[in-house]
Design a protein around this motif. Structure first.
Motif, PDB file in Angstrom:
ATOM      1  N   LEU B 142      37.989  25.339  20.536  1.00 27.07           N
ATOM      2  CA  LEU B 142      38.745  24.699  21.772  1.00 27.07           C
ATOM      3  C   LEU B 142      39.633  25.886  22.172  1.00 27.07           C
ATOM      4  N   SER B 143      40.375  26.644  21.812  1.00 30.73           N
ATOM      5  CA  SER B 143      40.881  27.613  22.056  1.00 30.73           C
ATOM      6  C   SER B 143      39.935  28.484  23.157  1.00 30.73           C
ATOM      7  N   MET B 144      38.753  28.844  22.462  1.00 34.98           N
ATOM      8  CA  MET B 144      38.104  29.850  23.147  1.00 34.98           C
ATOM      9  C   MET B 144      37.531  28.951  24.508  1.00 34.98           C
ATOM     10  N   VAL B 145      37.178  27.835  24.486  1.00 39.24           N
ATOM     11  CA  VAL B 145      36.700  27.145  25.614  1.00 39.24           C
ATOM     12  C   VAL B 145      37.831  26.978  26.689  1.00 39.24           C
ATOM     13  N   TYR B 146      39.042  26.680  26.057  1.00 39.53           N
ATOM     14  CA  TYR B 146      40.050  26.775  27.103  1.00 39.53           C
ATOM     15  C   TYR B 146      40.281  28.075  27.857  1.00 39.53           C
ATOM     16  N   LEU B 147      40.126  29.062  26.908  1.00 41.45           N
ATOM     17  CA  LEU B 147      40.504  30.420  27.598  1.00 41.45           C
ATOM     18  C   LEU B 147      39.518  30.803  28.451  1.00 41.45           C
ATOM     19  N   VAL B 148      38.109  30.627  28.157  1.00 37.04           N
ATOM     20  CA  VAL B 148      37.218  30.699  29.334  1.00 37.04           C
ATOM     21  C   VAL B 148      37.362  30.023  30.535  1.00 37.04           C
ATOM     22  N   ALA B 149      37.814  28.891  30.450  1.00 38.27           N
ATOM     23  CA  ALA B 149      38.020  27.999  31.672  1.00 38.27           C
ATOM     24  C   ALA B 149      39.271  28.648  32.242  1.00 38.27           C
ATOM     25  N   THR B 150      40.355  29.158  31.638  1.00 34.74           N
ATOM     26  CA  THR B 150      41.467  29.594  32.227  1.00 34.74           C
ATOM     27  C   THR B 150      41.166  31.037  33.035  1.00 34.74           C
ATOM     28  N   LEU B 151      40.305  31.914  32.333  1.00 36.56           N
ATOM     29  CA  LEU B 151      39.920  33.042  33.017  1.00 36.56           C
ATOM     30  C   LEU B 151      39.163  32.784  34.184  1.00 36.56           C
ATOM     31  N   VAL B 152      38.242  31.757  34.117  1.00 36.34           N
ATOM     32  CA  VAL B 152      37.325  31.535  35.427  1.00 36.34           C
ATOM     33  C   VAL B 152      38.417  31.128  36.649  1.00 36.34           C
ATOM     34  N   PHE B 153      39.334  30.468  36.328  1.00 29.34           N
ATOM     35  CA  PHE B 153      40.339  30.195  37.396  1.00 29.34           C
ATOM     36  C   PHE B 153      41.223  31.176  37.785  1.00 29.34           C
ATOM     37  N   PHE B 154      41.589  32.065  36.854  1.00 26.82           N
ATOM     38  CA  PHE B 154      42.380  33.159  37.023  1.00 26.82           C
ATOM     39  C   PHE B 154      41.428  34.583  38.073  1.00 26.82           C
ATOM     40  N   PHE B 155      40.116  34.357  37.683  1.00 26.71           N
ATOM     41  CA  PHE B 155      39.402  35.234  38.538  1.00 26.71           C
ATOM     42  C   PHE B 155      38.960  34.819  39.724  1.00 26.71           C
ATOM     43  N   TRP B 156      38.982  33.506  40.092  1.00 29.12           N
ATOM     44  CA  TRP B 156      39.006  32.755  41.277  1.00 29.12           C
ATOM     45  C   TRP B 156      40.013  32.872  42.125  1.00 29.12           C
ATOM     46  N   LYS B 157      41.105  32.919  41.636  1.00 30.75           N
ATOM     47  CA  LYS B 157      42.382  32.937  41.951  1.00 30.75           C
ATOM     48  C   LYS B 157      42.485  34.630  42.664  1.00 30.75           C
ATOM     49  N   GLY B 158      42.065  35.352  41.793  1.00 33.32           N
ATOM     50  CA  GLY B 158      41.985  36.987  41.967  1.00 33.32           C
ATOM     51  C   GLY B 158      41.060  36.909  43.304  1.00 33.32           C
ATOM     52  N   GLU B 159      39.991  36.389  43.513  1.00 34.00           N
ATOM     53  CA  GLU B 159      39.130  36.548  44.498  1.00 34.00           C
ATOM     54  C   GLU B 159      39.835  36.178  45.684  1.00 34.00           C
ATOM     55  N   LEU B 160      40.189  34.967  45.680  1.00 33.29           N
ATOM     56  CA  LEU B 160      41.016  34.444  47.026  1.00 33.29           C
ATOM     57  C   LEU B 160      42.076  35.197  47.174  1.00 33.29           C
ATOM     58  N   TYR B 161      42.774  35.858  46.467  1.00 34.44           N
ATOM     59  CA  TYR B 161      44.050  36.658  46.818  1.00 34.44           C
ATOM     60  C   TYR B 161      43.454  37.914  47.422  1.00 34.44           C
ATOM     61  N   PHE B 162      42.071  38.570  47.053  1.00 37.10           N
ATOM     62  CA  PHE B 162      41.469  39.523  47.629  1.00 37.10           C
ATOM     63  C   PHE B 162      41.005  39.352  49.194  1.00 37.10           C
ATOM     64  N   LEU B 163      40.624  37.960  49.191  1.00 38.91           N
ATOM     65  CA  LEU B 163      40.255  37.732  50.507  1.00 38.91           C
ATOM     66  C   LEU B 163      41.479  37.864  51.398  1.00 38.91           C
ATOM     67  N   THR B 164      42.446  36.946  50.707  1.00 35.13           N
ATOM     68  CA  THR B 164      43.520  36.868  51.776  1.00 35.13           C
ATOM     69  C   THR B 164      43.840  38.413  52.567  1.00 35.13           C
ATOM     70  N   LEU B 165      43.895  39.309  51.787  1.00 34.41           N
ATOM     71  CA  LEU B 165      44.328  40.651  52.051  1.00 34.41           C
ATOM     72  C   LEU B 165      43.260  41.206  53.030  1.00 34.41           C
ATOM     73  N   ARG B 166      42.009  40.763  52.550  1.00 32.21           N
ATOM     74  CA  ARG B 166      40.826  41.385  53.390  1.00 32.21           C
ATOM     75  C   ARG B 166      40.599  40.851  54.748  1.00 32.21           C
ATOM     76  N   PHE B 167      40.770  39.454  54.920  1.00 31.89           N
ATOM     77  CA  PHE B 167      40.438  38.846  56.179  1.00 31.89           C
ATOM     78  C   PHE B 167      41.944  38.359  56.770  1.00 31.89           C
ATOM     79  N   GLY B 168      42.875  38.281  56.080  1.00 37.35           N
ATOM     80  CA  GLY B 168      44.280  37.984  56.566  1.00 37.35           C
ATOM     81  C   GLY B 168      44.946  39.453  57.079  1.00 37.35           C
ATOM     82  N   LEU B 169      44.764  40.479  56.708  1.00 37.52           N
ATOM     83  CA  LEU B 169      45.400  41.737  56.893  1.00 37.52           C
ATOM     84  C   LEU B 169      44.361  42.673  57.285  1.00 37.52           C
ATOM     85  N   GLY B 170      43.011  42.696  57.184  1.00 39.04           N
ATOM     86  CA  GLY B 170      42.011  43.419  57.681  1.00 39.04           C
ATOM     87  C   GLY B 170      42.255  44.906  56.644  1.00 39.04           C
ATOM     88  N   PHE B 171      42.501  44.503  55.548  1.00 35.02           N
ATOM     89  CA  PHE B 171      42.513  45.834  54.705  1.00 35.02           C
ATOM     90  C   PHE B 171      41.473  46.021  54.102  1.00 35.02           C
TER      91      PHE B 171
END
Lengths: 78, 205
Positions: B142-171
Motif C-alpha cells: 500500500l505504501s508503494m502504491v501511495y508513493l507512486v501516486a504521490t510522485l505522479v502528482f508531484f511531477f505533474w505539478k512540477g510540469e505545470l510550474y515549468f509551463l507557468t514560467l515558460r509560457f507565463g514569463l517567456g523564460f
C-alpha cells in the motif's frame, strides 16, 4: 473582391502562437531535450507513472520496509 | 453576465481537462487569453480545497472551528500565492516576456489541480486505510502504491510550474532553473513559516 481564407487565418494565428516563444535550445543536448519533453506534451501520465515507479523501486531497494514510515508521515500531513 | 459566467465555467472545465491531457497546448492557450470569470473559478477551486482541508485537519463539523481553520488556511495561502505571483511577475518583467498578471495568476491557479488531486487521494486512503502503515507485505505494498501516486502528482505539478514560467514569463530552460534555485530560500522560509502556523502538516525540511 478580396476574401480572407479562414483556414489561412487559423493557420496564421496558430503559427504566431507557436513562434511567439522561441523553441528551447540547450546546445548539443537539444535533440535529447526534445526527445525527453515530447511525451510530456500530450498525456504525460504514462511516462510520469514509469518515472515514479522507478523512483519508488529505488527507494525500496535503499530503505527497505522503512518506506512505510515515510508514507505514515505524508498521510498525516493533510 | 450569466452567459459570460457560464462560458467561463465551460472554459475552466475544458482547461482543467487540458492540464491533464494536453498541458503544453493548454498553457499556450492561457498565454493568449483568459475569460473574465475564469480566475473566479480558480479561486472557487482553491476555496473548495481549503474547505476540504479544514474538515480533514479539524476532523469536526463545528462551524466555528472549521471557519477558524478555513480563514487561517485562506489567509496563509493567499499571502503566499500573491507574493509568489508578484515576485514572478516582476522577475519576468526584468528578464522575460511576461503575460498580463491575470493570465499569470490563472496559470499559477491551475497548478493547484495536482495538489487538490493529491489531497483527495490522501484523504481517501487515510479514510479507507488509516495510518500508521505497518511493515507487513500489505502495508509495504500500500505504501508503494501511495508513493507512486504521490510522485505522479508531484511531477505533474512540477510540469505545470515549468509551463507557468515558460509560457507565463517567456523564460527559457536556463532561466527557469536559475529562477527556481534563486527562489528556493524564499520557498524554504515560507514552508517553515506555514508549517509553524499549522497550515502545512508535512515538515518539508
Amino acid at each position: 473582391m478580396n476574401t480572407i481564407d479562414p483556414i489561412y487565418e487559423k493557420f496564421k494565428k496558430r503559427w504566431e502562437e507557436v513562434v511567439e516563444i522561441p523553441p528551447q535550445q540547450v546546445g548539443f543536448l537539444t535533440p535529447l531535450y526534445k526527445r525527453v519533453t515530447k511525451p510530456m506534451k500530450t498525456m504525460p501520465f504514462p511516462i510520469l507513472f514509469i518515472l515514479s515507479a522507478l523512483v519508488v523501486g529505488t527507494l525500496y531497494v535503499v530503505f527497505g520496509s522503512r518506506i512505510a514510515w515515510l508514507v505514515s508521515l505524508l498521510q498525516r500531513g493533510i | 453576465m450569466w452567459a459570460s459566467i457560464l462560458s467561463s465555467g465551460i472554459q475552466f472545465g475544458r482547461r482543467s481537462i487540458g492540464c491533464v491531457v494536453r498541458p503544453y497546448q493548454t498553457y499556450r492557450e492561457i498565454r493568449h487569453g483568459v475569460t473574465m470569470w475564469e480566475i473566479g473559478y480558480v479561486v472557487v477551486l482553491i476555496l473548495v480545497y481549503f474547505g476540504l482541508v479544514s474538515m480533514g485537519k479539524t476532523n469536526a463539523f463545528n462551524p466555528l472551528i472549521l471557519s477558524k481553520q478555513f480563514i487561517k488556511l485562506a489567509v496563509g495561502a493567499s499571502v503566499t500565492s500573491v507574493s509568489v505571483v508578484t515576485i514572478l511577475y516582476f522577475l519576468g518583467a526584468q528578464i522575460g516576456k511576461p503575460v498580463r498578471v491575470d493570465r499569470l495568476a490563472t496559470m499559477w491557479g491551475y497548478t493547484l489541480l495536482p495538489t487538490l488531486a493529491w489531497f483527495v487521494m490522501t484523504a481517501a486512503m487515510t479514510w479507507i486505510f488509516p495510518p500508521p502503515r505497518s511493515e507487513t507485505v500489505l502495508g509495504i505494498s500500500l505504501s508503494m502504491v501511495y508513493l507512486v501516486a504521490t510522485l505522479v502528482f508531484f511531477f505533474w505539478k512540477g510540469e505545470l510550474y515549468f509551463l507557468t514560467l515558460r509560457f507565463g514569463l517567456g523564460f527559457d530552460l536556463k532561466r527557469i532553473i536559475g529562477v527556481s534555485i534563486g527562489l528556493l530560500p524564499l520557498y524554504m522560509v515560507l514552508s517553515v513559516l506555514l508549517y509553524r502556523l499549522g497550515i502545512f502538516g508535512v515538515p518539508f525540511l
